[in-house]
Design a protein around this motif. Sequence first.
Motif, PDB file in Angstrom:
ATOM      1  N   GLY A 115       8.059 114.087   3.809  1.00 60.11           N
ATOM      2  CA  GLY A 115       7.739 113.079   2.713  1.00 60.11           C
ATOM      3  C   GLY A 115       7.101 113.643   1.375  1.00 60.11           C
ATOM      4  N   LEU A 164       9.757 113.998  -0.842  1.00 57.61           N
ATOM      5  CA  LEU A 164      10.499 112.690  -1.355  1.00 57.61           C
ATOM      6  C   LEU A 164      10.253 112.361  -2.861  1.00 57.61           C
ATOM      7  CD1 LEU A 164      10.095 110.317   1.446  1.00 57.61           C
ATOM      8  CD2 LEU A 164      12.257 111.234   0.736  1.00 57.61           C
ATOM      9  N   MET A 186      15.183 109.195  -1.832  1.00 54.68           N
ATOM     10  CA  MET A 186      14.579 108.370  -0.724  1.00 54.68           C
ATOM     11  C   MET A 186      16.013 107.791  -0.036  1.00 54.68           C
ATOM     12  SD  MET A 186      11.619 105.841  -2.019  1.00 54.68           S
ATOM     13  CE  MET A 186      11.334 105.316  -0.134  1.00 54.68           C
ATOM     14  N   TYR A 220       9.329 106.464   8.422  1.00 51.45           N
ATOM     15  CA  TYR A 220       9.765 106.646   7.172  1.00 51.45           C
ATOM     16  C   TYR A 220       8.773 106.119   6.146  1.00 51.45           C
ATOM     17  CZ  TYR A 220      13.112 105.745   3.067  1.00 51.45           C
ATOM     18  OH  TYR A 220      13.791 105.918   1.888  1.00 51.45           O
ATOM     19  N   ALA A 255       6.772 108.110   3.342  1.00 51.80           N
ATOM     20  CA  ALA A 255       6.620 107.568   1.752  1.00 51.80           C
ATOM     21  C   ALA A 255       5.370 107.570   1.543  1.00 51.80           C
ATOM     22  CB  ALA A 255       7.244 106.241   1.746  1.00 51.80           C
ATOM     23  N   THR A 259       3.727 110.897  -0.141  1.00 56.51           N
ATOM     24  CA  THR A 259       3.908 111.214  -1.612  1.00 56.51           C
ATOM     25  C   THR A 259       2.975 110.706  -2.471  1.00 56.51           C
ATOM     26  OG1 THR A 259       5.034 109.213  -2.225  1.00 56.51           O
ATOM     27  CG2 THR A 259       6.386 110.824  -1.037  1.00 56.51           C
ATOM     28  N   MET A 313       6.938 104.053  -3.819  1.00 57.14           N
ATOM     29  CA  MET A 313       7.900 104.511  -2.823  1.00 57.14           C
ATOM     30  C   MET A 313       7.586 103.888  -1.594  1.00 57.14           C
ATOM     31  SD  MET A 313       8.363 108.569  -4.193  1.00 57.14           S
ATOM     32  CE  MET A 313       9.397 108.982  -2.944  1.00 57.14           C
ATOM     33  N   ALA A 315      10.022 101.728   0.795  1.00 61.03           N
ATOM     34  CA  ALA A 315      10.194 101.937   2.251  1.00 61.03           C
ATOM     35  C   ALA A 315       9.736 100.619   3.221  1.00 61.03           C
ATOM     36  CB  ALA A 315       9.317 103.194   2.925  1.00 61.03           C
ATOM     37  N   TRP A 322      18.594 100.557  -3.841  1.00 59.52           N
ATOM     38  CA  TRP A 322      17.774 101.778  -3.708  1.00 59.52           C
ATOM     39  C   TRP A 322      17.521 102.182  -4.965  1.00 59.52           C
ATOM     40  CZ3 TRP A 322      15.991 103.963   0.516  1.00 59.52           C
ATOM     41  CH2 TRP A 322      16.533 103.590   1.764  1.00 59.52           C
TER      42      TRP A 322
END
Length: 301
Positions: A233, A236, A241, A266, A270, A273, A278, A282, A301
């Motif tokens: 992550g 990311l 993503m 997930y 996120a 980060t 983000m 998620a 997205w």
Amino acid sequence: MTTGRNAQRLPGASNQHVLKGIALLKSQRLAVLPIDSYDLDSELSVVDRHEYGGEYDALTFGAWTCHVLANGSGAESDIAFRPHSGRLTLTELGTQLPGIMSLVTEHFSLDRLQWVRIFSLRDGIMAPHVDFLEFSEPGTRLQIPLRTSEESLHSENDIVYHLRRGEVWKIHTTDPHSACSSASTARLSLCLDFSDAEEPVAIRNDVPATEPIRIIERPEATPAELEELIGSGRKLTPATMRSSFRQFATLHFERNAHAAMVFDWYEEAARRTGDVGMVAKAQAFRRYCIEKRTDGEAFDW
């Protein structure tokens, strides 16, 4: 109708674990159809060449496509499932596939049948999801693989299993479930949607099951494997993503973990980060896939 209740012992697998998987599996193998009596190869090639409009792209990774043979409108571009009270109407694609439609009409009543589709999956995976969140009442969804291989798998909660060619499966759609295939040749599965989740679907002219239900045993994920996945992550970005989600969904098929855990991993990735946007993305994807979704809602997205 025939129902398989015995598990296949896999190399190195605990038979007790496999039997437990069958006991907990809510999806059901209802029957086996004499699929070898139908010459479908040329028609499956038609499906391979058929174009797909991308209706479910937010949920799919790799080559997953949907092809409509019959629905309420008769338009093959009308892909997004929804209940309807109209008459089942062949699409242009459906008229090109008389053998596949004969398979449907010779084994199933059309009284409650609302949609006939084929799902194609090649070197791809679906995000774990819950169907029918948009609607007040779920229907009954059956899947019958027309072409498949050992690399093509389904999952439900923490169980991974394989659907053989010609087996008729009632998919338990209201728990998190998924499908994947690492094969280079597309898995093609006939999907039949009937109204009413409670009324059994009658199946005619089936044949006895000769193979046990196949549950796939997976090892537990190690702390190092989970840290490697979640730690990714840190790399990311908003632009990656979507593509990065695939590796989280893949681990569910490779290691013993509940499908909903994919979203836990997930979201934690996120968080690595440090970007609140983000993390929110998620969390929103989790809601869209398995918690709450409105009719016609699309995920951006």
